[in-house]
Write a protein that holds these residues in place. Structure first.
Motif, short mmCIF file in Angstrom:
data_model
loop_
_atom_site.label_atom_id
_atom_site.label_comp_id
_atom_site.label_asym_id
_atom_site.label_seq_id
_atom_site.Cartn_x
_atom_site.Cartn_y
_atom_site.Cartn_z
N LYS A 162 45.32 -23.77 6.83
CA LYS A 162 46.71 -24.44 6.67
C LYS A 162 46.05 -26.02 6.47
CE LYS A 162 48.12 -25.28 11.64
NZ LYS A 162 46.86 -24.96 12.03
N ASP A 163 44.67 -26.47 7.02
CA ASP A 163 44.66 -27.76 6.64
C ASP A 163 43.92 -27.97 5.00
OD1 ASP A 163 45.22 -28.48 9.01
OD2 ASP A 163 43.26 -28.61 9.96
N LEU A 164 43.90 -27.12 4.21
CA LEU A 164 43.14 -26.91 3.16
C LEU A 164 44.46 -26.86 1.96
CD1 LEU A 164 40.39 -24.45 3.81
CD2 LEU A 164 40.29 -26.74 4.16
N VAL A 165 45.45 -26.72 2.13
CA VAL A 165 46.33 -26.20 1.29
C VAL A 165 47.97 -26.95 1.68
CG1 VAL A 165 45.69 -24.05 0.18
CG2 VAL A 165 47.25 -24.11 2.54
N PRO A 166 48.65 -27.23 0.62
CA PRO A 166 49.96 -27.97 1.03
C PRO A 166 50.94 -27.07 1.80
CG PRO A 166 49.56 -28.13 -1.31
CD PRO A 166 48.42 -27.14 -0.86
N ASN A 167 51.88 -27.35 2.30
CA ASN A 167 52.81 -26.92 3.29
C ASN A 167 53.39 -25.41 2.61
OD1 ASN A 167 53.13 -27.90 5.48
ND2 ASN A 167 54.53 -29.59 5.07
N GLY A 168 53.27 -24.66 3.26
CA GLY A 168 53.99 -23.48 2.82
C GLY A 168 53.08 -22.34 2.16
N VAL A 169 51.98 -22.80 1.44
CA VAL A 169 51.12 -21.99 0.85
C VAL A 169 50.09 -21.19 1.55
CG1 VAL A 169 48.91 -22.18 -0.85
CG2 VAL A 169 50.91 -23.60 -1.06
N ALA A 170 49.96 -21.71 2.97
CA ALA A 170 49.19 -20.79 3.68
C ALA A 170 49.78 -19.55 4.22
CB ALA A 170 48.91 -21.47 4.89
N GLN A 171 51.05 -19.89 4.52
CA GLN A 171 52.03 -18.64 5.01
C GLN A 171 52.18 -17.70 3.62
OE1 GLN A 171 52.97 -18.11 8.08
NE2 GLN A 171 53.75 -16.04 7.36
N ALA A 172 52.54 -18.30 2.51
CA ALA A 172 52.63 -17.37 1.27
C ALA A 172 51.32 -16.43 1.03
CB ALA A 172 52.96 -18.21 0.05
N LEU A 173 50.16 -17.27 1.34
CA LEU A 173 48.77 -16.52 1.07
C LEU A 173 48.70 -15.45 1.93
CD1 LEU A 173 46.35 -16.76 -0.84
CD2 LEU A 173 45.60 -18.67 0.53
N HIS A 174 48.89 -15.73 3.20
CA HIS A 174 48.83 -14.57 4.27
C HIS A 174 49.80 -13.46 4.08
CE1 HIS A 174 48.05 -12.94 8.35
NE2 HIS A 174 49.60 -12.87 8.20
N ASP A 175 51.15 -13.66 3.60
CA ASP A 175 51.86 -12.70 3.38
C ASP A 175 51.41 -11.96 1.83
OD1 ASP A 175 53.21 -13.72 5.38
OD2 ASP A 175 54.87 -14.60 4.00
N ARG A 176 51.03 -12.68 1.00
CA ARG A 176 50.55 -11.97 0.05
C ARG A 176 49.51 -11.08 0.19
NH1 ARG A 176 52.09 -12.73 -5.26
NH2 ARG A 176 54.15 -12.79 -3.84
N LEU A 177 48.35 -11.54 1.01
CA LEU A 177 47.35 -10.77 1.23
C LEU A 177 47.31 -9.41 2.05
CD1 LEU A 177 44.76 -13.70 1.50
CD2 LEU A 177 44.49 -11.94 -0.26
N SER A 178 48.43 -9.72 2.96
CA SER A 178 48.82 -8.66 4.10
C SER A 178 49.50 -7.41 3.13
CB SER A 178 49.30 -9.01 5.24
OG SER A 178 50.25 -9.74 4.97
N ARG A 179 50.34 -7.84 2.30
CA ARG A 179 50.99 -6.84 1.44
C ARG A 179 50.06 -6.22 0.76
NH1 ARG A 179 54.65 -8.74 -3.71
NH2 ARG A 179 52.26 -8.17 -4.48
N ASP A 180 49.25 -6.93 -0.08
CA ASP A 180 48.37 -6.27 -1.00
C ASP A 180 47.24 -5.31 -0.18
OD1 ASP A 180 49.66 -7.69 -2.94
OD2 ASP A 180 48.10 -8.91 -3.61
N SER A 181 46.93 -5.72 1.10
CA SER A 181 45.96 -4.71 1.73
C SER A 181 46.62 -3.86 2.36
CB SER A 181 45.13 -5.49 2.63
OG SER A 181 45.93 -6.05 3.59
N GLY A 182 48.21 -3.74 2.59
CA GLY A 182 48.64 -2.77 3.43
C GLY A 182 49.59 -1.78 2.43
#
Ligand SMILES: Nc1ncnc2c1ncn2[C@@H]1O[C@H](COP(=O)(O)OP(=O)(O)OP(=O)(O)O)[C@@H](O)[C@H]1O
Ligand SMILES: [Mg+2]
Length: 168
Positions: free
Chosen positions: A148-168
């Motif tokens: 979350k310190d590397l990306v703008p607000n909201g991106v970290a959560q969206a990335l997490h959601d996308r990766l867990s969707r794609d792997s699950g």
């Protein structure tokens, strides 16, 4: 280049936007009257993007909302044609390491050949972001690191959601 600024294009895949991108865009916006962030729809040299062009555009809109002279546009044409469409006189790129230099040197020659009237301008990465890339962030997020310190607000959560969707 005339001293009154003009329009610049900041091209990239922004998959997703990082704080390093925002730094380059904001710095370009201090030098040029207007900055058009060009989001490459389907990058040719990369594998399929994690986020759609509209998702990547939405993250960029949110991340640059405080910078008034920045706009975001998706393109699927030659970069120099996109730049011409916006009346841009410059392409602005960020340079991190030697590896960026080699790629940018090649692109510079090609773009110069296609459009000698459009100048490429390079901004050196700020030291605090010189290690930061979208692919690095995606890799860290894949293995569960806190980004979350590397990306703008909201991106970290969206990335997490996308990766867990794609792997699950
Ligand atoms: N941390 C950074 N500091 C300065 N410039 C950067 C930084 N990250 C990216 N850029 C620049 O932003 C532009 C768009 O790059 P791009 O969309 O390829 O991002 P990237 O982080 O390199 O992503 P990827 O790892 O997928 O290649 C390029 O000019 C790139 O050099
Ligand atoms: Mg890159």
């Amino acid at each position: 280049m005339s001293p009154d600024g003009g329009v610049a294009v900041c091209p990239g895949s922004y998959d997703p936007v990082t704080n390093g991108h925002v730094d380059i865009i904001a710095r370009a916006a201090r030098v040029f009257d207007r900055v058009v962030v060009g989001v490459v729809d389907q990058p040719v040299r990369k594998s399929k993007t994690l986020f759609s062009a509209q998702e990547r555009r939405a993250f960029l809109l949110q991340a640059t909302q405080k910078v008034p002279n920045v706009e975001i546009d998706v393109f699927d044409t030659l970069l120099v044609d996109f730049a011409r469409k916006h009346g841009a006189r410059a392409l602005v790129k960020g340079l991190r390491a030697i590896s960026d230099f080699e790629y940018e040197f090649e692109m510079n020659q090609l773009n110069r050949k296609l459009a000698p009237d459009i100048e490429s301008v390079y901004l050196m990465a700020s030291p605090e972001y010189s290690f930061l890339s979208s692919s690095g962030v995606r890799e860290l997020a894949t293995f569960g690191a806190d980004i979350k310190d590397l990306v703008p607000n909201g991106v970290a959560q969206a990335l997490h959601d996308r990766l867990s969707r794609d792997s699950g």
